[in-house]
Design an enzyme around this catalytic site. Structure first.
Site, PDB file in Angstrom:
ATOM      1  N   ASP A  37      43.486  38.078  50.687  1.00 45.93           N
ATOM      2  CA  ASP A  37      43.813  37.624  49.332  1.00 45.93           C
ATOM      3  C   ASP A  37      45.185  36.945  49.303  1.00 45.93           C
ATOM      4  OD1 ASP A  37      43.357  37.271  46.646  1.00 45.93           O
ATOM      5  OD2 ASP A  37      44.090  39.256  46.071  1.00 45.93           O
ATOM      6  N   ASN A  86      33.588  34.380  43.249  1.00 48.10           N
ATOM      7  CA  ASN A  86      34.291  33.154  43.607  1.00 48.10           C
ATOM      8  C   ASN A  86      33.441  31.912  43.375  1.00 48.10           C
ATOM      9  OD1 ASN A  86      35.789  34.727  46.532  1.00 48.10           O
ATOM     10  ND2 ASN A  86      36.537  34.640  44.431  1.00 48.10           N
TER      11      ASN A  86
END
Length: 259
Positions: A37, A86
């Site tokens: 991340d 996503n």
């Protein structure tokens, strides 16, 4: 390189060696999951408007990570590369990210690489060309002697559990098992046998970068007894010393598994 940077790098190298020495003989996780991340925030922090540069820099870090895992003796690595959430990102960013993921799969499957690539996720949510690249990487790396590298692409933890239950039901329907029999006989391990990671040990350690402290749907079933390590470092800046810190924290914990 300035004097301050040289001194800083020298200190990090000394600390890194000490960490590596301290880990000699320590418990090593068999399976490490990584939530990579902070790519976009890294790009913005250095003034880049195109966040694809962050994703590209993060992708370049993957081979380094796998080398560190090899050195430590980790046998399975699962990389959270693209969640089902996503897929709602802007089309231009998503297209660039999928291309980067395809490039990673191709790179990991080159003849000089030792790792076995496995794709995990819902292929029906991905473009056919991405699915084809991932399948080819699996085929090209089958039987290689190194660690298994799971690429979680188009992955969602709830979706995985739903797919496992669906697969279990379909299997028993083919056998002619009555629903009442299945309800009576169903055990936890029967579902586990239909997960994307079937045949692999559950992750002993999950690392998440960027300061966020949540799973975001990553390996929801498999992480029931997993240790977690959260670091503020953005993924593109993740270093071997950060990895060794995670291993040190893992080795220092007494895993009781509910006892």
């Amino acid at each position: 390189m300035g004097v301050r940077q040289w001194v800083r790098d020298a200190i990090v190298q000394i600390y890194e060696r000490r960490l590596a020495d301290a880990l000699e003989g320590a418990d090593v996780p068999r399976h490490v999951g990584v939530i990579m991340d902070g790519n976009r925030r890294w790009a913005r922090a250095i003034g880049l408007e195109d966040v694809a540069h962050g994703h590209r820099r993060g992708a370049d870090k993957i081979v380094d990570l796998l080398g560190w895992c090899d050195d430590a003796g980790v046998s399975v690595v699962t990389l959270f590369m693209l969640s089902t959430d996503n897929l709602s990102r802007p089309e231009s960013e998503l297209r660039a990210l999928l291309q980067i993921i395809e490039d990673v799969a191709v790179d990991l499957s080159r003849p000089h690489r030792r790792w076995q690539v496995r794709a995990m996720g819902a292929p029906e949510v991905l473009p056919p060309e991405t699915v084809a690249v991932l399948k080819q990487a699996e085929e090209d790396t089958r039987g290689r002697p190194g660690a298994t590298v799971n690429l979680a692409v188009g992955y969602g933890g709830r979706q995985e559990i739903a797919d496992a239950v669906r697969s279990l039901l379909a299997e028993h329907a083919q056998r002619g098992t009555a629903l009442e029999e299945l309800v009576e006989a169903l055990e936890v391990e029967h579902i586990a046998e239909h997960l994307y990671t079937r045949g692999q040990p559950d992750p002993d350690l999950v690392i998440r970068t960027s300061g966020e402290q949540r799973l975001s749907g990553f390996l929801l079933w498999q992480t029931a007894n997993t240790e977690f390590h959260f670091t503020d470092v953005y993924w593109p800046d993740f270093r071997r010393v950060d990895f060794l810190r995670a291993l040190r924290d893992y080795s220092a914990r007494h895993r009781r598994f509910g006892s």
